[in-house]
Design a protein around this motif. Structure first.
Motif, short mmCIF file in Angstrom:
data_model
loop_
_atom_site.label_atom_id
_atom_site.label_comp_id
_atom_site.label_asym_id
_atom_site.label_seq_id
_atom_site.Cartn_x
_atom_site.Cartn_y
_atom_site.Cartn_z
N PRO A 153 0.84 -1.21 0.00
CA PRO A 153 0.00 0.00 0.00
C PRO A 153 0.87 1.25 0.00
O PRO A 153 2.07 1.19 0.30
N LEU A 154 0.26 2.36 -0.34
CA LEU A 154 1.03 3.60 -0.50
C LEU A 154 1.71 4.00 0.80
O LEU A 154 2.89 4.39 0.79
N THR A 155 1.02 3.92 1.92
CA THR A 155 1.65 4.31 3.20
C THR A 155 2.81 3.39 3.54
O THR A 155 3.85 3.84 4.03
N SER A 156 2.65 2.09 3.31
CA SER A 156 3.75 1.16 3.57
C SER A 156 4.91 1.38 2.59
O SER A 156 6.08 1.23 2.96
N LEU A 157 4.59 1.76 1.36
CA LEU A 157 5.64 2.05 0.39
C LEU A 157 6.45 3.27 0.81
O LEU A 157 7.69 3.29 0.65
#
Length: 581
Positions: A153-157
């Motif tokens: 996901p974007l936040t994890s990326l």
């Protein structure tokens, strides 16, 4: 004889004294070497644990004491070796106060030994983890690592980019971004721009992860001081077009003295970077934007118009004298007034200002690549006058091309959207027109009847899955009370593109408190945000409607998550965009 005897005894006595002195010297040296060896063995045992924990020796001189301890990195000794009290310290006058030098005791208080030991163990574990990570980076191929990172996901990326420089580089390459863009695991994100805090345009961007129902705030120096701009999304980028900025009070929302911009900025949330593109030909604030997909081998080519087709902007408010406008424009209007009146009937609706041409491309990798164009129509000009001109932007050539103007009797453009290759625009005078992007001309669309609406609320056009919708506010009449205006409601209407008839689809659950509500569509979803000030507080409501369902019901996504720190001016300056990230 006697003298010789005395001489021999004296020499023997001297030899015995020298022998005793040498024996004492040898004994002293041997004792010192033995002590040094014992201390060396103790240091080796303690160094195996990384820190010397041997009991400290206490020396005193004149009632004072000296503690010789070694705490490795804690006190700046990088070698990690203990500074022992050698025989040289004896020459300085230090005397043992605890018996012999070999006698010692544990000078650490309760728990200090364990504290040093645990701290050293923690450092060892961190070192082992870093070694394992380095081995993982060393033996894991970049292709496999990309396949793992592209599914995050974007936040994890964003958090993964903080691990090391290699991960940051891999997740920002064009190849990685293209892989992520073509994936099926992207989630919708809503971006709210144009926030105002304490009277200043803060430039903050509020992003909502719809799948996680979590808000994020992003800082942006580019948007500080800019307001009344429009936004549009192309793939994973947000285009910020036009806008105004105050000349007298920089940063404030001041319409008394302002400058209208023609610049265009592009924001990439995946890389958190900004880039500037080619500026528009005309300065605009609050233009109506549309995004259309075109063939990858097509290019926008400008077609020359008749010189007399150019017209100067009309004043939005009727009855305003020309004296209060630009004197240079006034003189030009007088000079070309006859030409305008003479050639005005010859302005045919099929006159083109641009055309698409298909070029041969030998590169096979561009056949399946999607290409989009951005079109901007209307808005307010440098003198706060409504514009009837339009421009189209091709990212492949990074150029803006003027398109045909709207008819003079169409009115002020208040909303627009692209549906099936046609750019539909709606005016304040309840007229609908469509611009064929491939052919390059406007066409009038006659629908009967138009949905009723309250004129204080401008309608909003949205497009979902090839369907054209309009949200308008109208009065709702109660049962048995014909003509009685009980309350105002916001309704969703759909236009039948074949028979050109409007059909009511659903009713918005909230009262229409925001006259400048923002709506944006994504696939089969319609997102809307309303902000208004009531009882001294600014409130916000974020709703979503799924048009694929038979019921077409609205639901709330979030309430009052961002407006607690915004001003009421944000209700007028806000803009909404949706991306799949």
């Amino acid at each position: 004889m006697f003298s010789e005897r005395l001489t021999g005894e004296a020499s023997l006595h001297r030899e015995l004294e020298a022998l005793s002195v040498s024996q004492r010297l040898v004994r002293s040296v041997s004792q010192k070497l033995r002590k040094k060896n014992l201390r060396g063995e103790g240091e080796e045992e303690d160094d195996s644990r990384g820190v010397s924990l041997k009991c400290l020796t206490l020396y005193g001189m004149g009632g004072g004491c000296k503690v010789g301890a070694e705490t490795s990195e804690e006190f700046g000794d990088p070698s990690g070796r203990r500074r022992s009290c050698s025989a040289s310290e004896e020459g300085k006058g230090y005397k043992p106060v605890c018996g012999n030098e070999e006698t010692g005791f544990d000078c650490f208080s309760y728990g200090v030994r364990e504290k040093f030991w645990k701290k050293n163990i923690r450092k060892d574990l961190e070192l082992e983890d870093s070694i394992q990570n380095s081995r993982l980076h060393m033996f894991l191929p970049d292709d496999v690592l990309e396949l793992c990172l592209v599914r995050l996901p974007l936040t994890s990326l964003m958090n993964a980019r903080l691990v090391c420089k290699k991960w940051r580089y891999l997740t920002t390459t064009p190849r990685f971004l293209q892989m992520r863009r073509e994936g099926t695991y992207l989630k919708p994100w809503l971006f709210l721009l144009g926030s105002v805090k304490d009277g200043y345009c803060s430039g903050d961007i509020y992003a909502l992860d719809v799948s996680q129902d979590q808000w994020h705030r992003l800082d942006s120096d580019i948007l500080k001081g800019r307001f009344m701009f429009s936004v549009a999304s192309i793939q994973d980028d947000i285009y910020v077009v036009g806008g105004c900025s105050s000349l007298a009070h920089f940063g404030r929302v001041d319409r008394s003295s302002f400058r209208t911009h023609k610049g265009v900025w592009v924001f990439s949330p995946v890389t958190k970077s900004w880039r500037k593109t080619a500026s528009m030909r005309n300065a605009r604030s609050m233009p109506v934007l549309g995004i259309s997909e075109v063939h990858s081998d097509c290019t926008v080519v400008h077609s020359h118009q008749h010189r007399q087709e150019r017209r100067f902007p009309r004043s939005r408010v009727g009855g305003i004298s020309d004296v209060y406008e630009d004197p240079h424009r006034l003189s030009l209007r007088r000079q070309y007034r006859k030409a305008f009146d003479e050639y005005e009937p010859s302005l045919l609706p099929n006159r083109k200002s641009h055309r698409f041409i298909r070029q041969k491309n030998d590169h096979s990798n561009t056949k399946h690549c999607k290409r989009f164009v951005l079109i901007a129509v209307g808005g307010l000009g440098s003198w706060d006058e409504p514009l009837d001109s339009g421009e189209i932007y091709d990212p492949a050539t990074n150029k803006w091309t003027e398109i045909q103007r709207l008819p003079m009797d169409f009115g002020v453009v208040c909303s627009g959207v692209i549906c099936n290759g046609i750019f539909y625009v709606y005016s304040e005078t309840d007229k609908l027109m469509g611009y064929d992007i491939q052919r390059g001309f406007w066409m009038a669309i006659q629908t009967s009847p138009f949905p009723p609406r309250v004129h204080e609320y401008y309608p909003k056009l949205v497009s979902c899955n090839g369907q054209l919708f309009m949200l308008s506010v109208s009065w709702c009449e109660g049962e048995g009370q014909i003509g009685q205006r009980n309350k105002a409601v916001r309704k969703l209407w759909e236009l039948d593109l074949m028979y050109l008839t409007w059909t009511e689809v659903s009713v918005h659950p909230d009262a229409p408190m925001d006259w400048n509500a923002a709506f944006v569509a994504d696939k089969n979803l319609i997102f809307g945000v309303e902000m208004f000030k009531i009882f001294g507080q600014v409130l916000d409501f974020l709703t979503v409607c799924d048009v694929s369902n038979t019921g077409t019901n609205w639901s709330h996504l979030a309430r009052n998550h961002m407006t607690h720190e915004l001003d009421a001016s944000s209700c007028m300056t806000k803009s909404l965009a949706v991306l799949h990230l």
